[in-house]
Motif scaffolding. Structure first.
Motif, PDB file in Angstrom:
ATOM      1  N   ALA A  76       0.910  -1.211  -0.113  1.00  0.00           N
ATOM      2  CA  ALA A  76       0.175  -0.009   0.083  1.00  0.00           C
ATOM      3  C   ALA A  76       1.020   1.522  -0.171  1.00  0.00           C
ATOM      4  O   ALA A  76       1.730   1.349   0.447  1.00  0.00           O
ATOM      5  CB  ALA A  76      -0.968   0.050   0.975  1.00  0.00           C
ATOM      6  N   ILE A  77       0.645   2.347  -0.745  1.00  0.00           N
ATOM      7  CA  ILE A  77       1.315   3.366  -0.985  1.00  0.00           C
ATOM      8  C   ILE A  77       0.414   4.515  -0.020  1.00  0.00           C
ATOM      9  O   ILE A  77      -0.657   4.939  -0.210  1.00  0.00           O
ATOM     10  CB  ILE A  77       1.224   4.124  -2.607  1.00  0.00           C
ATOM     11  CG1 ILE A  77       1.996   2.757  -3.242  1.00  0.00           C
ATOM     12  CG2 ILE A  77       2.266   5.273  -2.414  1.00  0.00           C
ATOM     13  CD1 ILE A  77       1.950   3.040  -4.706  1.00  0.00           C
ATOM     14  N   PRO A  78       1.249   5.089   0.832  1.00  0.00           N
ATOM     15  CA  PRO A  78       0.468   5.955   1.833  1.00  0.00           C
ATOM     16  C   PRO A  78       0.143   7.405   1.215  1.00  0.00           C
ATOM     17  O   PRO A  78       0.661   7.550   0.134  1.00  0.00           O
ATOM     18  CB  PRO A  78       1.668   6.547   2.788  1.00  0.00           C
ATOM     19  CG  PRO A  78       2.745   5.352   2.916  1.00  0.00           C
ATOM     20  CD  PRO A  78       2.531   4.762   1.387  1.00  0.00           C
ATOM     21  N   ASP A  79      -1.105   7.704   1.275  1.00  0.00           N
ATOM     22  CA  ASP A  79      -1.578   9.051   0.732  1.00  0.00           C
ATOM     23  C   ASP A  79      -0.990  10.256   0.946  1.00  0.00           C
ATOM     24  O   ASP A  79      -1.108  11.092   0.088  1.00  0.00           O
ATOM     25  CB  ASP A  79      -2.886   9.342   1.234  1.00  0.00           C
ATOM     26  CG  ASP A  79      -3.934   7.996   0.739  1.00  0.00           C
ATOM     27  OD1 ASP A  79      -3.855   7.420  -0.245  1.00  0.00           O
ATOM     28  OD2 ASP A  79      -4.958   7.814   1.520  1.00  0.00           O
ATOM     29  N   ASP A  80      -0.072  10.353   1.927  1.00  0.00           N
ATOM     30  CA  ASP A  80       0.801  11.441   2.325  1.00  0.00           C
ATOM     31  C   ASP A  80       2.148  11.599   1.638  1.00  0.00           C
ATOM     32  O   ASP A  80       2.815  12.674   2.214  1.00  0.00           O
ATOM     33  CB  ASP A  80       0.686  11.703   3.831  1.00  0.00           C
ATOM     34  CG  ASP A  80       1.512  10.400   4.460  1.00  0.00           C
ATOM     35  OD1 ASP A  80       1.498   9.541   3.869  1.00  0.00           O
ATOM     36  OD2 ASP A  80       1.686  10.550   5.684  1.00  0.00           O
ATOM     37  N   LEU A  81       2.566  10.752   0.752  1.00  0.00           N
ATOM     38  CA  LEU A  81       3.744  10.889   0.090  1.00  0.00           C
ATOM     39  C   LEU A  81       3.684  12.128  -0.507  1.00  0.00           C
ATOM     40  O   LEU A  81       2.661  12.485  -0.894  1.00  0.00           O
ATOM     41  CB  LEU A  81       3.798   9.545  -0.856  1.00  0.00           C
ATOM     42  CG  LEU A  81       4.113   8.355  -0.301  1.00  0.00           C
ATOM     43  CD1 LEU A  81       4.611   7.194  -1.591  1.00  0.00           C
ATOM     44  CD2 LEU A  81       5.570   8.341   0.363  1.00  0.00           C
TER      45      LEU A  81
END
Length: 211
Positions: A76-81
């Motif tokens: 999963a790729i964090p939304d806050d990147l």
């Protein structure tokens, strides 16, 4: 930065790693070694000459991978990147590079995808390159069962060896019907690379041009 030559090849070093010819290298924080990503070998530092085991891998569309490996877990790729990956149109101007011992060969994807099945040799090793252009799926195998070398072709959409008429799953390299049912071909690792980058690392490599 400063440069250094290793086995006749130029390496440019910075504070955190190195650029090896035209490809990024890895910096090993545990030993301080620098690794070639294409060779999987330490080229500078305490572990110089050490090689990692190369595992078969594929760069394919997500739908193709999911169809072949339905139980895959996804990171999963964090939304806050600060950035998000951007999907790009797939490129066809690359080669399927295979290195076995002292021998290497590259297969242009456009040729391989038009042929779909290539029976070839790299040094003494008989190789099968299978490409499904619709799924953009690439699979490479050693086309031997025991001491028998097999020759493959597509017949009515099925992968069949000419020697026994057995049917094969091209994703698994598994014989599903016929005399060789249950036999498995040894998968051969390959690298997707631009032709000029492959030639940098394997200057003696052959480039497949068809029959």
């Amino acid at each position: 930065m400063h440069d250094r030559r290793i086995e006749g090849k130029e390496v440019l070093f910075g504070n955190q790693g190195a650029l090896f010819m035209n490809a990024l290298t890895w910096w090993d924080h545990d030993s301080g070694s620098v690794w070639s990503q294409v060779w999987g070998e330490a080229i500078v530092g305490p572990l110089v000459g050490t090689r990692l085991e190369v595992l078969p891998a594929s760069i394919v569309p997500w739908a193709t991978w999911l169809e072949e490996h339905p139980d895959t877990l996804v990171l999963a790729i964090p939304d806050d990147l600060p950035y998000r990956p951007v999907a790009e149109r797939p490129r066809d101007d690359f080669v399927i590079g295979i290195s076995l011992g002292e021998d290497a060969k590259a297969y242009p994807y456009l040729i391989a995808s038009s042929r779909r099945v290539i029976n070839d040799t790299i040094g003494p090793n008989p190789i099968l390159v299978y490409v499904d252009p619709e799924l953009r799926s690439i699979h490479t195998f050693l086309r031997k069962v025991g001491e028998r070398t097999l020759t493959f072709e597509l017949r009515d959409g099925e992968l069949i060896d000419s020697e026994t008429g057995s049917r094969w799953d091209p994703t698994l390299g598994l014989a599903t019907r016929g005399e060789l049912e249950g036999e498995i071909l040894l998968r051969v690792p390959y690298v997707s690379s631009f032709d000029w980058a492959w030639a940098d690392f394997y200057p003696e490599s052959q480039f497949y041009q068809g029959d």
